[in-house]
Design a protein around this motif. Structure first.
Motif, mmCIF file in Angstrom:
data_model
loop_
_atom_site.group_PDB
_atom_site.id
_atom_site.type_symbol
_atom_site.label_atom_id
_atom_site.label_comp_id
_atom_site.label_asym_id
_atom_site.label_seq_id
_atom_site.Cartn_x
_atom_site.Cartn_y
_atom_site.Cartn_z
ATOM 1 N N VAL A 96 0.954 -1.186 -0.130
ATOM 2 C CA VAL A 96 -0.073 -0.064 0.082
ATOM 3 C C VAL A 96 0.909 1.172 0.092
ATOM 4 O O VAL A 96 0.852 2.147 -0.705
ATOM 5 C CB VAL A 96 -0.823 -0.059 1.155
ATOM 6 C CG1 VAL A 96 -1.663 1.325 1.310
ATOM 7 C CG2 VAL A 96 -1.988 -1.025 1.095
ATOM 8 N N GLU A 97 1.830 1.314 0.864
ATOM 9 C CA GLU A 97 2.876 2.446 0.934
ATOM 10 C C GLU A 97 3.390 2.801 -0.557
ATOM 11 O O GLU A 97 3.770 3.747 -0.897
ATOM 12 C CB GLU A 97 3.612 2.321 2.037
ATOM 13 C CG GLU A 97 3.114 2.521 3.230
ATOM 14 C CD GLU A 97 4.045 2.126 4.578
ATOM 15 O OE1 GLU A 97 5.093 1.772 4.296
ATOM 16 O OE2 GLU A 97 3.854 2.643 5.698
ATOM 17 N N GLU A 98 3.837 1.534 -1.189
ATOM 18 C CA GLU A 98 4.606 1.700 -2.385
ATOM 19 C C GLU A 98 3.515 2.208 -3.681
ATOM 20 O O GLU A 98 3.912 3.087 -4.426
ATOM 21 C CB GLU A 98 5.084 0.234 -2.748
ATOM 22 C CG GLU A 98 5.725 0.438 -4.072
ATOM 23 C CD GLU A 98 7.019 0.972 -4.460
ATOM 24 O OE1 GLU A 98 7.306 1.493 -5.545
ATOM 25 O OE2 GLU A 98 7.543 1.756 -3.353
ATOM 26 N N LEU A 99 2.405 1.678 -3.596
ATOM 27 C CA LEU A 99 1.412 2.190 -4.667
ATOM 28 C C LEU A 99 1.013 3.685 -4.049
ATOM 29 O O LEU A 99 0.920 4.327 -5.241
ATOM 30 C CB LEU A 99 0.161 1.509 -4.619
ATOM 31 C CG LEU A 99 0.277 0.221 -5.206
ATOM 32 C CD1 LEU A 99 -1.073 -0.818 -4.786
ATOM 33 C CD2 LEU A 99 0.465 0.148 -6.742
ATOM 34 N N GLU A 100 1.042 4.203 -3.038
ATOM 35 C CA GLU A 100 0.751 5.411 -2.780
ATOM 36 C C GLU A 100 1.803 6.345 -3.132
ATOM 37 O O GLU A 100 1.719 7.646 -3.570
ATOM 38 C CB GLU A 100 0.388 5.649 -1.117
ATOM 39 C CG GLU A 100 -0.913 5.124 -0.840
ATOM 40 C CD GLU A 100 -1.346 4.921 0.645
ATOM 41 O OE1 GLU A 100 -2.430 5.086 1.036
ATOM 42 O OE2 GLU A 100 -0.318 5.137 1.483
ATOM 43 N N LEU A 126 3.532 5.847 -5.416
ATOM 44 C CA LEU A 126 3.699 5.921 -6.888
ATOM 45 C C LEU A 126 2.374 6.966 -7.515
ATOM 46 O O LEU A 126 2.092 6.841 -8.698
ATOM 47 C CB LEU A 126 3.596 4.631 -7.745
ATOM 48 C CG LEU A 126 4.675 3.949 -7.360
ATOM 49 C CD1 LEU A 126 4.731 2.570 -7.770
ATOM 50 C CD2 LEU A 126 5.997 4.450 -8.020
ATOM 51 N N GLY A 127 1.621 7.434 -6.418
ATOM 52 C CA GLY A 127 0.333 8.076 -6.869
ATOM 53 C C GLY A 127 -0.719 7.568 -7.038
ATOM 54 O O GLY A 127 -1.798 7.988 -7.562
ATOM 55 N N HIS A 128 -0.780 6.227 -6.745
ATOM 56 C CA HIS A 128 -1.880 5.340 -6.828
ATOM 57 C C HIS A 128 -2.857 5.314 -5.590
ATOM 58 O O HIS A 128 -2.403 5.051 -4.728
ATOM 59 C CB HIS A 128 -1.356 3.849 -7.702
ATOM 60 C CG HIS A 128 -0.813 3.958 -8.694
ATOM 61 N ND1 HIS A 128 -1.290 4.651 -9.930
ATOM 62 C CD2 HIS A 128 0.347 3.345 -9.166
ATOM 63 C CE1 HIS A 128 -0.674 4.473 -10.861
ATOM 64 N NE2 HIS A 128 0.377 3.991 -10.532
ATOM 65 N N ARG A 129 -4.174 4.727 -5.747
ATOM 66 C CA ARG A 129 -4.962 4.291 -4.805
ATOM 67 C C ARG A 129 -5.030 2.620 -4.676
ATOM 68 O O ARG A 129 -5.208 2.193 -5.742
ATOM 69 C CB ARG A 129 -6.377 4.735 -4.808
ATOM 70 C CG ARG A 129 -7.122 4.366 -3.539
ATOM 71 C CD ARG A 129 -8.632 5.153 -3.760
ATOM 72 N NE ARG A 129 -9.272 4.849 -2.541
ATOM 73 C CZ ARG A 129 -10.688 5.181 -2.412
ATOM 74 N NH1 ARG A 129 -11.281 5.722 -3.371
ATOM 75 N NH2 ARG A 129 -11.326 4.890 -1.472
ATOM 76 N N ALA A 130 -4.619 1.999 -3.529
ATOM 77 C CA ALA A 130 -4.403 0.497 -3.504
ATOM 78 C C ALA A 130 -5.926 0.032 -3.552
ATOM 79 O O ALA A 130 -6.773 0.500 -2.912
ATOM 80 C CB ALA A 130 -3.420 0.011 -2.467
ATOM 81 N N CYS A 131 -6.086 -1.211 -4.234
ATOM 82 C CA CYS A 131 -7.095 -2.063 -4.042
ATOM 83 C C CYS A 131 -6.796 -3.499 -3.961
ATOM 84 O O CYS A 131 -5.713 -3.695 -4.395
ATOM 85 C CB CYS A 131 -8.339 -1.692 -5.297
ATOM 86 S SG CYS A 131 -7.647 -2.066 -6.780
ATOM 87 N N ASP A 157 -4.813 -14.718 0.579
ATOM 88 C CA ASP A 157 -4.184 -14.883 -0.844
ATOM 89 C C ASP A 157 -4.723 -13.666 -1.918
ATOM 90 O O ASP A 157 -5.647 -14.087 -2.473
ATOM 91 C CB ASP A 157 -4.261 -16.255 -1.615
ATOM 92 C CG ASP A 157 -3.424 -16.371 -2.773
ATOM 93 O OD1 ASP A 157 -2.480 -15.520 -2.994
ATOM 94 O OD2 ASP A 157 -3.654 -17.558 -3.525
ATOM 95 N N TRP A 158 -4.409 -12.634 -1.594
ATOM 96 C CA TRP A 158 -4.901 -11.378 -2.337
ATOM 97 C C TRP A 158 -3.875 -10.835 -3.352
ATOM 98 O O TRP A 158 -2.739 -11.119 -3.414
ATOM 99 C CB TRP A 158 -5.083 -10.057 -1.112
ATOM 100 C CG TRP A 158 -6.135 -10.677 -0.562
ATOM 101 C CD1 TRP A 158 -7.352 -11.672 -0.428
ATOM 102 C CD2 TRP A 158 -6.290 -9.663 0.898
ATOM 103 N NE1 TRP A 158 -8.220 -11.356 0.518
ATOM 104 C CE2 TRP A 158 -7.619 -10.175 1.434
ATOM 105 C CE3 TRP A 158 -5.893 -8.661 1.515
ATOM 106 C CZ2 TRP A 158 -8.011 -9.837 2.510
ATOM 107 C CZ3 TRP A 158 -6.425 -8.043 2.617
ATOM 108 C CH2 TRP A 158 -7.418 -8.699 3.297
ATOM 109 N N LEU A 159 -4.659 -10.383 -4.576
ATOM 110 C CA LEU A 159 -3.808 -9.630 -5.517
ATOM 111 C C LEU A 159 -4.169 -8.007 -5.234
ATOM 112 O O LEU A 159 -5.086 -7.735 -5.103
ATOM 113 C CB LEU A 159 -4.260 -9.836 -6.768
ATOM 114 C CG LEU A 159 -3.448 -9.721 -7.939
ATOM 115 C CD1 LEU A 159 -2.143 -10.655 -8.002
ATOM 116 C CD2 LEU A 159 -4.221 -10.056 -9.249
ATOM 117 N N VAL A 160 -3.052 -7.438 -5.076
ATOM 118 C CA VAL A 160 -3.214 -5.990 -4.613
ATOM 119 C C VAL A 160 -2.698 -5.185 -5.747
ATOM 120 O O VAL A 160 -1.481 -5.453 -6.229
ATOM 121 C CB VAL A 160 -2.262 -5.549 -3.288
ATOM 122 C CG1 VAL A 160 -2.230 -4.312 -3.127
ATOM 123 C CG2 VAL A 160 -2.939 -6.392 -2.184
#
Length: 377
Positions: free
Chosen positions: A147-151, A153-158, A208-211
């Motif tokens: 989540v921190e890496e996606l944020e 990069l300017g993205h919102r995590a799902c 077992d999630w894909l983020v």
């Protein structure tokens, strides 16, 4: 005289009542009789079918294959459209062919690739189709890092389950604390990160999630019909942007969909979904089955269910192009009849045994046969 075609749909989505309607209204004016089975006695597909049965609960995949073979032999099924236990069923294609039944489903190798979204993304990326950045996450610590890496990069995590169908389990992560705002209006797919982390840390087993980043609209679902020669006969994109829906034949969507369908042998009907990451389309999901919204192609003058049944029976429809693209539309609910008498429910305890027919629960009482028009005989 041309014989009737007997088609079976097992435990399918309620929206496939329209799939059944289109089979009966086929342009070849051929008689079609439909058998349906389901675990829910109030599924509208049971009422829409000519004959129907309630499926036994708790069968292993192997036992379900035996159940399915028995259905095909007993009912004289020409074409079987499997949804439940699709991977186990297609592994026994030769057994179904020996019973006189054609499977309207891809080969086992193709189904296996797309059962796990991580495997699917890796495979699709290897043939040059863009996919979003993704991470496989199994615990709270891994989720925080992603989540921190996606944020950053300017993205919102799902996130969503690595294996699963449709939008089941999809959630968007927010940093906003849980408050009364989440209790107003309709339920939202947004979940506060702190609650997700707390749930993960309390869980007894890993997830077992894909983020990945939240992808933007439009969403484009490309419905494909592909022959056993790996050549696509039909590819039409259905666009979704909020409530508005429409159709597209733009190659930015169709070309990668054809590449996937042909490259992985997605025989018969498949549905390949894309969304936007920045200014480019990326793959979102691949379904190795007919999409629930497939019937909407009728607004383009195309009867895809019937073309698929013809192909499964060895009557190649050739390449199909929509004669026109229908106008934009929206989807609204409508009433559908249910069976007047509830199908007897199956026992709830799981069957015992080795997966043979002897291990099955007692069969459900069949629904009284119906004519193609839906009237009781």
């Amino acid at each position: 005289m041309v014989s009737r075609v007997r088609v079976w749909l097992n435990r399918t989505y309620a929206e496939n009542v329209f799939f059944m309607d289109q089979l009966r209204r086929n342009p070849s004016d051929r008689a079609v009789e439909i058998h349906a089975t389901h675990g829910d006695p109030d599924s509208p597909v049971l009422a829409a079918a000519d004959t129907a049965e309630l499926e036994p609960d708790g069968l292993s995949p192997a036992a379900y294959v035996e159940y399915a073979l028995t259905q095909c032999r007993r009912r004289g099924i020409d074409v079987f459209v499997p949804r439940l236990h699709q991977s186990a069923i297609v592994a026994h294609r030769a057994d179904f062919e020996a019973a006189g039944t054609a499977l309207l489903a891809p080969p086992p190798e193709a189904v296996a690739v797309f059962e796990d979204k991580v495997v699917a993304y890796q495979a699709v990326e290897s043939i040059g189709v863009p996919v979003p950045p993704w991470w496989r996450v199994r615990d709270a610590d891994e989720l925080v890092i992603v989540v921190e890496e996606l944020e950053r990069l300017g993205h919102r995590a799902c996130f969503k389950p690595a294996a699963g169908a449709g939008g089941v389990g999809f959630r968007m992560i927010t940093r906003e604390p849980f408050s009364l705002a989440q209790l107003k209006g309709f339920p939202s797919p947004e979940v506060p990160l702190d609650l997700v982390l707390e749930s993960l840390r309390r869980a007894e087993e890993p997830v077992d999630w894909l983020v990945m980043p939240r992808l933007e609209q439009p969403e484009v679902s490309v419905d494909c019909l592909t022959g056993s020669d790996n050549r696509v006969r039909l590819a039409i994109g259905r666009t979704k942007h909020s409530r508005r829906r429409g159709f597209t034949q733009h190659e930015r969507w169709l070309e990668p969909a054809r590449r996937i369908a042909e490259g992985f042998g997605l025989h018969h009907l498949s549905n390949i979904q894309f969304r936007m990451l920045g200014d480019r389309p990326v793959l979102m999901d691949v379904n190795t089955r007919p999409a629930g919204g497939l019937h909407q192609l009728s607004l383009c003058g195309v009867n895809a269910p019937w073309a698929a049944v013809r192909l499964a029976l060895g009557d190649d429809p050739g390449e199909i192009s929509p004669p026109f693209l229908g106008q934009d539309y929206t989807v609204v609910s409508a009433p559908r009849p249910l069976l007047p008498v509830t199908v007897p429910r199956q026992r709830t305890e799981p069957p015992t045994g080795t997966g043979t027919l002897d291990a099955l629960p007692a069969p459900a009482t069949p629904v009284e046969p119906r004519t193609a028009s839906g009237a009781l005989r």
